[in-house]
Each structure stands twice: as C-alpha cells, then as structure tokens.
Scaffold this motif. Structure first.
Motif: not given
Length: 164
Positions: A111-121, A124-130
């Motif tokens: 979910r995290m990697m399909s939504t955001y580019a690695k350089r943007e992470l 909060e993105h990890l929490l959002l993906a959970i």
C-alpha cells in the motif's frame, strides 16, 4: 549490516520500527511481523509524529495492546469460544525476534509503495498504510477500541498535508 540507508531519515525510522516490530512479534509468539506488530512499534516510538497522532486518539502502546486483546476475544467469540471460559494460556515468546513479514505486513508495504514514491516517504506514510487496511486484525482492534479509523486516517493525511 543494515539493510537501511543510515543517511535517509525515513529509512532509519523504518528500520527502527521493523526491528521493534520484530520484538513485538517475538513476545506475541509470532514467526512473522504483521501489521499489528508495526502499529505497536510505532506507538512505542516516543517523540515521533505518528506516535503523537496515535496517542491523541488514545492509542498509546498499552491502549493498542488492550485493543488487540479485545479483538482476539471478540474473534474467538464469533467462533463460539469464550476466551475467559477457555482459560487460554499466554503466548509463548519465541527465542528470537521475527525477521520476516507476514501477509498483513507485506500488504502495508505494498500500500505504501504503490501510493508514494520512495523519495517522498515520511514516517506518517507507514502509519497511513497500516490504517488503510479495511479488513484484518488492525481495523477490528481499532473498532474494538471505539476508534474511528476514517477520522484517524484523515488526521494522518492532514499531518502529511494531503487533502481527504
């Protein structure tokens, strides 16, 4: 040797969360790191924005642990088993920390990697993906704790500067 780039703040954060999640899984008796272990690890990372967002929703490490216990009892009840009547033993901790992702853990990364580019992470993105999981242990535990998952997701998105 670390798999994470020590010069990338997000990767340092992610590495520490995964390491702690492995210990959470170990205490839980789980052979793999699942989304709930990552959530517990995030809640235990004092001084971070994701931890503050969770704490503001009443989800500190102990609160998440209690919600996971309620979710487990409710899941057993659906199967017709009373956790109290069954007098279930405590989980037996594994000898070593889990070091691989289980199904729900892998879905967090997808979910995290399909939504955001690695350089943007950011953390909060990890929490959002959970939190974006619509089925599974984490959404059931949040419901058991009386937490509005959609509102929590919106708070994380606001912290990221995203619109709903």
């Amino acid at each position: 040797m670390s798999l994470f780039d020590k010069h990338d703040p997000f990767q340092v954060y992610l590495g520490s969360v995964i390491e702690r999640a492995g210990r959470e899984a170990q205490r839980d008796g789980s052979a793999t790191i699942e989304a709930q272990h990552m959530l517990l690890a995030i809640a235990g990372r004092d001084g971070t924005e994701p931890q503050a967002i969770l704490a503001a929703a009443g989800l500190d490490h102990g609160g998440i642990g209690a919600a996971l216990d309620r979710e487990f009892e409710q899941s057993l009840a659906v199967a017709g088993v009373s956790a109290r009547a069954a007098d279930l033993p405590e989980p037996v901790a594994r000898q070593s920390a889990a070091d691989s992702l289980g199904a729900s853990g892998k879905l967090v990364f997808e979910r995290m990697m399909s939504t955001y580019a690695k350089r943007e992470l950011r953390p909060e993105h990890l929490l959002l993906a959970i939190l974006r999981a619509e089925v599974g242990t984490v959404p059931r535990a949040l419901a058991a704790a009386g937490v509005d998952r959609t509102e929590l997701i919106n708070q994380v998105r606001a912290a990221l500067g995203e619109s709903e």
